[in-house]
Design an enzyme around this catalytic site. Structure first.
Site, PDB file in Angstrom:
ATOM      1  N   GLU A 194       0.868  -1.187   0.000  1.00  0.00           N
ATOM      2  CA  GLU A 194       0.000   0.000   0.000  1.00  0.00           C
ATOM      3  C   GLU A 194       0.896   1.225   0.000  1.00  0.00           C
ATOM      4  O   GLU A 194       2.126   1.116  -0.002  1.00  0.00           O
ATOM      5  CB  GLU A 194      -0.927  -0.010   1.212  1.00  0.00           C
ATOM      6  CG  GLU A 194      -1.959  -1.127   1.170  1.00  0.00           C
ATOM      7  CD  GLU A 194      -3.067  -0.932   2.193  1.00  0.00           C
ATOM      8  OE1 GLU A 194      -3.678   0.135   2.236  1.00  0.00           O
ATOM      9  OE2 GLU A 194      -3.300  -1.876   2.954  1.00  0.00           O
TER      10      GLU A 194
ATOM     11  N   HIS B 208      -7.996   9.986   4.148  1.00  0.00           N
ATOM     12  CA  HIS B 208      -7.717   8.959   3.140  1.00  0.00           C
ATOM     13  C   HIS B 208      -7.961   9.574   1.768  1.00  0.00           C
ATOM     14  O   HIS B 208      -8.986  10.225   1.555  1.00  0.00           O
ATOM     15  CB  HIS B 208      -8.619   7.737   3.336  1.00  0.00           C
ATOM     16  CG  HIS B 208      -8.102   6.531   2.614  1.00  0.00           C
ATOM     17  ND1 HIS B 208      -8.162   6.416   1.249  1.00  0.00           N
ATOM     18  CD2 HIS B 208      -7.478   5.414   3.059  1.00  0.00           C
ATOM     19  CE1 HIS B 208      -7.608   5.265   0.896  1.00  0.00           C
ATOM     20  NE2 HIS B 208      -7.187   4.639   1.971  1.00  0.00           N
TER      21      HIS B 208
ATOM     22  N   ARG C 285      -0.063   8.842   2.342  1.00  0.00           N
ATOM     23  CA  ARG C 285      -1.446   9.335   2.264  1.00  0.00           C
ATOM     24  C   ARG C 285      -1.586  10.843   2.366  1.00  0.00           C
ATOM     25  O   ARG C 285      -2.387  11.447   1.666  1.00  0.00           O
ATOM     26  CB  ARG C 285      -2.243   8.748   3.421  1.00  0.00           C
ATOM     27  CG  ARG C 285      -2.636   7.371   3.128  1.00  0.00           C
ATOM     28  CD  ARG C 285      -3.534   6.815   4.154  1.00  0.00           C
ATOM     29  NE  ARG C 285      -3.725   5.427   3.776  1.00  0.00           N
ATOM     30  CZ  ARG C 285      -4.224   4.513   4.555  1.00  0.00           C
ATOM     31  NH1 ARG C 285      -4.605   4.819   5.770  1.00  0.00           N
ATOM     32  NH2 ARG C 285      -4.359   3.281   4.120  1.00  0.00           N
TER      33      ARG C 285
ATOM     34  N   HIS D 103     -10.137  10.003   8.021  1.00  0.00           N
ATOM     35  CA  HIS D 103     -10.003   8.552   8.082  1.00  0.00           C
ATOM     36  C   HIS D 103      -9.465   8.038   9.415  1.00  0.00           C
ATOM     37  O   HIS D 103     -10.003   7.092   9.971  1.00  0.00           O
ATOM     38  CB  HIS D 103      -9.064   8.130   6.957  1.00  0.00           C
ATOM     39  CG  HIS D 103      -8.877   6.663   6.812  1.00  0.00           C
ATOM     40  ND1 HIS D 103      -9.933   5.796   6.677  1.00  0.00           N
ATOM     41  CD2 HIS D 103      -7.753   5.893   6.795  1.00  0.00           C
ATOM     42  CE1 HIS D 103      -9.472   4.562   6.560  1.00  0.00           C
ATOM     43  NE2 HIS D 103      -8.161   4.594   6.645  1.00  0.00           N
TER      44      HIS D 103
ATOM     45  N   ARG E 227       0.188   8.335   9.556  1.00  0.00           N
ATOM     46  CA  ARG E 227       0.252   6.880   9.715  1.00  0.00           C
ATOM     47  C   ARG E 227       0.595   6.177   8.405  1.00  0.00           C
ATOM     48  O   ARG E 227       0.068   6.526   7.338  1.00  0.00           O
ATOM     49  CB  ARG E 227      -1.124   6.394  10.181  1.00  0.00           C
ATOM     50  CG  ARG E 227      -1.274   4.898  10.243  1.00  0.00           C
ATOM     51  CD  ARG E 227      -2.685   4.529  10.612  1.00  0.00           C
ATOM     52  NE  ARG E 227      -3.601   4.725   9.517  1.00  0.00           N
ATOM     53  CZ  ARG E 227      -4.342   3.753   8.968  1.00  0.00           C
ATOM     54  NH1 ARG E 227      -4.260   2.529   9.425  1.00  0.00           N
ATOM     55  NH2 ARG E 227      -5.167   4.015   7.994  1.00  0.00           N
TER      56      ARG E 227
END
Ligand SMILES: Cc1cc2nc3c(=O)[nH]c(=O)nc-3n(C[C@H](O)[C@H](O)[C@H](O)COP(=O)(O)OP(=O)(O)OC[C@H]3O[C@@H](n4cnc5c(N)ncnc54)[C@H](O)[C@@H]3O)c2cc1C
Length: 518
Positions: free
Chosen positions: A115, A243, A289, A350, A385
């Site tokens: 990811e 997100h 992100r 998110h 994160r």
């Protein structure tokens, strides 16, 4: 007032709360496990992409990815704990004991995906519904474990501390100590006092204070607001992760489009089909992100477009249907066939990187009060994160907090305090006011304290929220508590705390981005 006594009171039955409960009960302690709704109504159940299972003997690669995603701010001790203890926690609980059905190749090896922000394939998954596969097994195990009493539809209202709610007023001179919680049984409308030797905040995140959010309804930072009211230390609340890719249709719950689609070759493009991320970051569409969310927001502001698109033309249709069945079905129901059409996406709130400050055993500055999972902040995520670290954080933080509490409980914890009687006003709450106020909290946060912040916007947000909090508090004092009213009271408080933290931090880092000229 009904009083229920227990060893461990766990507020929240997501992955963190549930796995703490399993460990404490197996050690022979009584556990009360509360949740706002059904056990699967938790963000843990909605996790799509997966959970890190890093068996690389070299710990520096994952460490570096977490540090890089956090813009160099994450706490090295918390990273070291996750990297060291994460693989063991996944193996012993998810793979061996619960035998969660993660995807495997034909030879039976776990399928590893990537990811955003990951330089290696190290994420295991169950198609695109990893959270559900994990939670379904965890819930079954919790329900089969003696010693755990599950309380659905119980909303924690206020923590009990010696300084605030003890019937004997001399107790208030004792050090800050928690001895349970008042909770509303939303089925009966009755407020119950749970008196506990150990109280654990595992109430999840706060995305629901923003207009657009990927979170379950009710994720408004209950734990953060409750902790604040008793004087617990809060930290890093300005770092709210947005997100980048969420499919939003009017009138429906926003639906997350996992980053794993980009990990498998999906690319972000604009309305003209241009790969706008390539000019922004060396990892292009797979940049961390915060970078992607900001770039999309910037792009939409500049072009006036409503969304950007996730182009999946590099992926074979059969692969998409097989590997991402939930996303395929959801988008199809919304009129988009993702095997042929790009997915329209926008960013949405998110994940909360900050929260109730906890050490590596979940301990807060309030005695006998722990915080685990997304509610807690050990500094693992710093300012941003890394994808797929949070389910792992739930497992690791729950295990380590449970182990620490079990040691203390075995040594003997005595709670002699009695809670003060709870009296509820007779007046019914006006649901229209509650709905309108919550909407105002959410739009204020989205417009003034969202992806791009400025001192002027934050000051405006603060003024609006302070006034609103006054009204809501008056309202709360006057009316019988309902789940909606508790949620509103906590939402406005959490929103103010996020705005306050953002206002105090002029440095743009990770998810907190301040533009002075706006
Ligand atoms: C759509 C989506 C996709 C995601 N995908 C991934 C992914 O692929 N990988 C990953 O690692 N992370 C992912 N995340 C993040 C991850 O799911 C969460 O951070 C994590 O599950 C949080 O777990 P938790 O146990 O802390 O809280 P949750 O799972 O949110 O559980 C919170 C619990 O607290 C209860 N609760 C709340 N307030 C109260 C109260 N006042 N009284 C009583 N109970 C209360 C709720 O009812 C619930 O039971 C995703 C998140 C979302 C929203």
């Amino acid at each position: 007032m009904k009083i229920i006594e227990t060893d461990c009171l766990v507020l929240g039955a997501g992955l963190a709360g549930s796995t703490y409960a399993l460990r404490a009960a197996r050690a022979g302690f009584r556990v009360e496990l509360l949740s706002l709704g059904e056990p699967l109504q938790a963000n843990s159940d909605w996790a799509q992409g997966g959970i890190i299972y890093d068996t690389d003997p070299d710990p520096t690669k994952l460490t570096n990815d977490i540090v890089e995603a956090s813009d160099g701010t994450a706490n090295p001790a918390a990273i070291a704990q996750l990297v060291r203890e994460g693989p063991v926690a996944v193996k012993e609980l998810l793979l061996e004991e619960l035998q969660v059905g993660f995807d495997r190749d034909q030879a039976g090896r776990l399928d590893l995906t990537r990811e955003g922000g990951h330089h290696e394939r190290r994420i295991i998954h169950a198609k695109d519904a990893t959270g559900h596969a994990i939670m379904a097994s965890v819930v079954r195990s919790v329900d089969a474990t003696p010693g755990i009493t599950r309380r659905r539809n119980f909303a924690g209202v206020d923590l009990l501390t010696l300084s605030h709610n003890a019937a004997d007023t001399h107790e208030r001179y004792e050090p800050l100590t928690c001895f349970g919680c008042y909770a509303l049984d939303t089925g009966t409308g009755e407020v119950v006092a749970f008196v506990a030797k150990k109280t654990v905040l595992a109430t999840g995140g706060l995305g629901g204070i923003f207009l657009h959010s990927t979170n379950q309804p009710g994720s408004v930072g209950h734990g953060v607001a409750m902790a604040y009211r008793v004087g617990a230390r809060l930290i890093d609340l300005e770092y709210v992760q947005f997100h980048p890719t969420v499919f939003i249709q009017p009138g429906t719950q926003p639906f997350l489009i996992t980053e794993a689609l980009r990990g498998e070759g999906g690319v972000l493009v604009d309305a003209q089909g241009r790969r706008f991320m390539d000019a922004v970051h060396p990892l292009g569409s797979l940049a961390p992100r915060d970078v992607v969310a900001r770039a999309i927001k910037q792009h939409l502001t500049e072009t006036g477009d409503n969304c950007v698109y996730l182009d999946l033309s590099a992926l074979k249709a059969d692969f998409i249907r097989e590997r991402f069945p939930a996303i395929h079905a959801h988008c199809l129901a919304g009129g988009i066939d993702i095997t042929r059409q790009p997915i329209p996406v926008v960013p949405a709130a998110h994940f909360s990187c900050g929260g109730v400050h906890a050490d590596l055993h979940g301990r807060t500055n309030v005695r006998h009060l722990s915080a685990i999972g997304e509610t807690a902040c050990t500094g693992l995520h710093g300012a941003n994160r890394l994808a797929s670290t949070s389910l792992l954080e739930c497992l690791v933080s729950a295990k380590s907090a449970a182990q620490a509490d079990i040691v203390e409980l075995k040594a003997g914890v005595t709670i002699s305090a009695k809670p003060r009687e709870w009296t509820s006003p007779a007046r019914e709450v006006d649901p229209m006011l509650v709905r309108q106020d919550l909407q105002l909290v959410r739009t204020t946060m989205w417009n003034y304290a969202g992806i791009l912040r400025s001192p002027r916007r934050l000051a405006r947000a603060r003024r609006i929220l302070l006034e609103l909090r006054e009204d809501i508090q008056a309202f709360y004092r006057d009316c019988r508590p309902t789940r909606e009213l508790i949620e509103l009271r906590n939402a406005v408080q959490t929103a103010l705390l996020v705005v306050h933290a953002a206002s105090l931090n002029p440095v743009s880092k990770g998810c907190h981005y301040v533009v002075t000229e706006m």
